[in-house]
Design a protein around this motif. Sequence first.
Motif, PDB file in Angstrom:
ATOM      1  N   THR A 172       3.997 -10.098  -3.554  1.00 56.07           N
ATOM      2  CA  THR A 172       3.405 -10.131  -4.899  1.00 56.07           C
ATOM      3  C   THR A 172       2.118 -10.955  -4.940  1.00 56.07           C
ATOM      4  O   THR A 172       1.537 -11.151  -6.008  1.00 56.07           O
ATOM      5  CB  THR A 172       4.401 -10.737  -5.902  1.00 56.07           C
ATOM      6  OG1 THR A 172       4.774 -12.045  -5.438  1.00 56.07           O
ATOM      7  CG2 THR A 172       5.622  -9.846  -6.052  1.00 56.07           C
ATOM      8  N   ARG A 224      -0.415  -4.117   0.934  1.00 54.00           N
ATOM      9  CA  ARG A 224       0.201  -2.772   1.051  1.00 54.00           C
ATOM     10  C   ARG A 224       1.609  -2.950   1.590  1.00 54.00           C
ATOM     11  O   ARG A 224       1.932  -3.830   2.302  1.00 54.00           O
ATOM     12  CB  ARG A 224      -0.592  -1.865   1.984  1.00 54.00           C
ATOM     13  CG  ARG A 224      -1.927  -1.460   1.403  1.00 54.00           C
ATOM     14  CD  ARG A 224      -2.519  -0.343   2.275  1.00 54.00           C
ATOM     15  NE  ARG A 224      -3.830  -0.008   1.810  1.00 54.00           N
ATOM     16  CZ  ARG A 224      -4.080   0.935   0.868  1.00 54.00           C
ATOM     17  NH1 ARG A 224      -3.117   1.631   0.337  1.00 54.00           N
ATOM     18  NH2 ARG A 224      -5.317   1.204   0.507  1.00 54.00           N
ATOM     19  N   THR A 284     -13.291  -9.756  -5.523  1.00 58.88           N
ATOM     20  CA  THR A 284     -12.302  -8.677  -5.570  1.00 58.88           C
ATOM     21  C   THR A 284     -10.922  -9.243  -5.256  1.00 58.88           C
ATOM     22  O   THR A 284     -10.750  -9.993  -4.291  1.00 58.88           O
ATOM     23  CB  THR A 284     -12.637  -7.570  -4.558  1.00 58.88           C
ATOM     24  OG1 THR A 284     -13.934  -7.062  -4.856  1.00 58.88           O
ATOM     25  CG2 THR A 284     -11.618  -6.429  -4.632  1.00 58.88           C
ATOM     26  N   TYR A 300      -7.130  -8.250  -4.153  1.00 57.33           N
ATOM     27  CA  TYR A 300      -6.427  -7.200  -3.413  1.00 57.33           C
ATOM     28  C   TYR A 300      -4.937  -7.471  -3.426  1.00 57.33           C
ATOM     29  O   TYR A 300      -4.507  -8.611  -3.344  1.00 57.33           O
ATOM     30  CB  TYR A 300      -6.895  -7.168  -1.946  1.00 57.33           C
ATOM     31  CG  TYR A 300      -8.348  -6.844  -1.764  1.00 57.33           C
ATOM     32  CD1 TYR A 300      -8.752  -5.521  -1.592  1.00 57.33           C
ATOM     33  CD2 TYR A 300      -9.306  -7.838  -1.740  1.00 57.33           C
ATOM     34  CE1 TYR A 300     -10.093  -5.218  -1.398  1.00 57.33           C
ATOM     35  CE2 TYR A 300     -10.643  -7.539  -1.559  1.00 57.33           C
ATOM     36  CZ  TYR A 300     -11.025  -6.224  -1.390  1.00 57.33           C
ATOM     37  OH  TYR A 300     -12.357  -5.923  -1.208  1.00 57.33           O
ATOM     38  N   ARG A 301      -4.136  -6.385  -3.472  1.00 61.96           N
ATOM     39  CA  ARG A 301      -2.679  -6.452  -3.348  1.00 61.96           C
ATOM     40  C   ARG A 301      -2.292  -6.033  -1.939  1.00 61.96           C
ATOM     41  O   ARG A 301      -2.854  -5.071  -1.394  1.00 61.96           O
ATOM     42  CB  ARG A 301      -2.017  -5.472  -4.320  1.00 61.96           C
ATOM     43  CG  ARG A 301      -2.079  -5.842  -5.766  1.00 61.96           C
ATOM     44  CD  ARG A 301      -1.229  -4.884  -6.605  1.00 61.96           C
ATOM     45  NE  ARG A 301      -1.729  -3.515  -6.574  1.00 61.96           N
ATOM     46  CZ  ARG A 301      -2.611  -3.006  -7.427  1.00 61.96           C
ATOM     47  NH1 ARG A 301      -3.079  -3.737  -8.407  1.00 61.96           N
ATOM     48  NH2 ARG A 301      -2.992  -1.764  -7.335  1.00 61.96           N
ATOM     49  N   ARG A 321      -1.896 -12.264  -3.854  1.00 64.15           N
ATOM     50  CA  ARG A 321      -3.218 -11.655  -3.970  1.00 64.15           C
ATOM     51  C   ARG A 321      -4.168 -12.295  -2.963  1.00 64.15           C
ATOM     52  O   ARG A 321      -4.163 -13.509  -2.761  1.00 64.15           O
ATOM     53  CB  ARG A 321      -3.819 -11.834  -5.369  1.00 64.15           C
ATOM     54  CG  ARG A 321      -3.098 -11.079  -6.464  1.00 64.15           C
ATOM     55  CD  ARG A 321      -3.262  -9.572  -6.292  1.00 64.15           C
ATOM     56  NE  ARG A 321      -2.574  -8.832  -7.322  1.00 64.15           N
ATOM     57  CZ  ARG A 321      -1.331  -8.385  -7.246  1.00 64.15           C
ATOM     58  NH1 ARG A 321      -0.615  -8.623  -6.172  1.00 64.15           N
ATOM     59  NH2 ARG A 321      -0.799  -7.689  -8.222  1.00 64.15           N
ATOM     60  N   GLU A 352      -4.811  -3.033  -0.928  1.00 63.06           N
ATOM     61  CA  GLU A 352      -5.450  -2.113  -1.862  1.00 63.06           C
ATOM     62  C   GLU A 352      -6.130  -2.935  -2.955  1.00 63.06           C
ATOM     63  O   GLU A 352      -5.651  -4.012  -3.325  1.00 63.06           O
ATOM     64  CB  GLU A 352      -4.449  -1.133  -2.463  1.00 63.06           C
ATOM     65  CG  GLU A 352      -3.335  -1.764  -3.254  1.00 63.06           C
ATOM     66  CD  GLU A 352      -2.361  -0.720  -3.779  1.00 63.06           C
ATOM     67  OE1 GLU A 352      -2.777   0.109  -4.595  1.00 63.06           O
ATOM     68  OE2 GLU A 352      -1.201  -0.769  -3.351  1.00 63.06           O
ATOM     69  N   THR A 353      -7.252  -2.432  -3.428  1.00 62.31           N
ATOM     70  CA  THR A 353      -8.025  -3.147  -4.441  1.00 62.31           C
ATOM     71  C   THR A 353      -7.277  -3.193  -5.755  1.00 62.31           C
ATOM     72  O   THR A 353      -6.739  -2.191  -6.221  1.00 62.31           O
ATOM     73  CB  THR A 353      -9.386  -2.456  -4.665  1.00 62.31           C
ATOM     74  OG1 THR A 353     -10.088  -2.424  -3.429  1.00 62.31           O
ATOM     75  CG2 THR A 353     -10.214  -3.193  -5.702  1.00 62.31           C
ATOM     76  N   SER A 354      -7.243  -4.364  -6.352  1.00 61.75           N
ATOM     77  CA  SER A 354      -6.627  -4.551  -7.650  1.00 61.75           C
ATOM     78  C   SER A 354      -7.697  -4.618  -8.735  1.00 61.75           C
ATOM     79  O   SER A 354      -7.600  -3.959  -9.761  1.00 61.75           O
ATOM     80  CB  SER A 354      -5.790  -5.838  -7.635  1.00 61.75           C
ATOM     81  OG  SER A 354      -5.266  -6.110  -8.895  1.00 61.75           O
ATOM     82  N   ARG A 355      -8.741  -5.418  -8.495  1.00 58.47           N
ATOM     83  CA  ARG A 355      -9.783  -5.596  -9.503  1.00 58.47           C
ATOM     84  C   ARG A 355     -11.016  -6.221  -8.854  1.00 58.47           C
ATOM     85  O   ARG A 355     -10.894  -7.088  -8.001  1.00 58.47           O
ATOM     86  CB  ARG A 355      -9.256  -6.509 -10.601  1.00 58.47           C
ATOM     87  CG  ARG A 355     -10.218  -6.787 -11.707  1.00 58.47           C
ATOM     88  CD  ARG A 355      -9.572  -7.631 -12.756  1.00 58.47           C
ATOM     89  NE  ARG A 355     -10.530  -7.915 -13.810  1.00 58.47           N
ATOM     90  CZ  ARG A 355     -10.243  -8.572 -14.895  1.00 58.47           C
ATOM     91  NH1 ARG A 355      -9.030  -9.019 -15.080  1.00 58.47           N
ATOM     92  NH2 ARG A 355     -11.155  -8.795 -15.797  1.00 58.47           N
TER      93      ARG A 355
END
Length: 153
Positions: free
Chosen positions: A52, A153, A148, A150-151, A54, A95-98
Amino acid sequence: MRALRSTARAHERAAAVTWVRPFPLADQLADVVLDVFAPRNPSEFHRVLRPTGRLVVVRPTGRHLAELRGQVPALVTIDPAKEQRLFTALTPFFETSRTEQVEYATFLTRTQALDLVGMTPSARHLNRADLAGNGLLPDQVTVSVLATAYRPR
């Protein structure tokens, strides 16, 4: 190193490290990994982050310190392929979150401008004494970065 010490003292649960392989952290221990203008180690970031957690990567845009780079040609430029390399390196793990862009102008004293040049990757190629006397340093620069999250994978 001073910035790392300050970061580590900012919160009782914060830690700050430079490039270490492997990081001196257990698997899935960190809630956040913050990479600011530094080399990236995607597999290690992934290993130490909780599912969970980042990863936050901050990097310069082409406008970052443009006034300084315009006046001091020996400064390293921003590689236009940087974003693609970042995407390629992180995609297997994250993967990009924001993404957000932060941009503002700031005024500098001559001493601050010299210190700023000294913090760049080009510092070892420049003579601080020559810069101090030649009037090339601007009194205002643009700070322009992308941040950026990221979460894993």
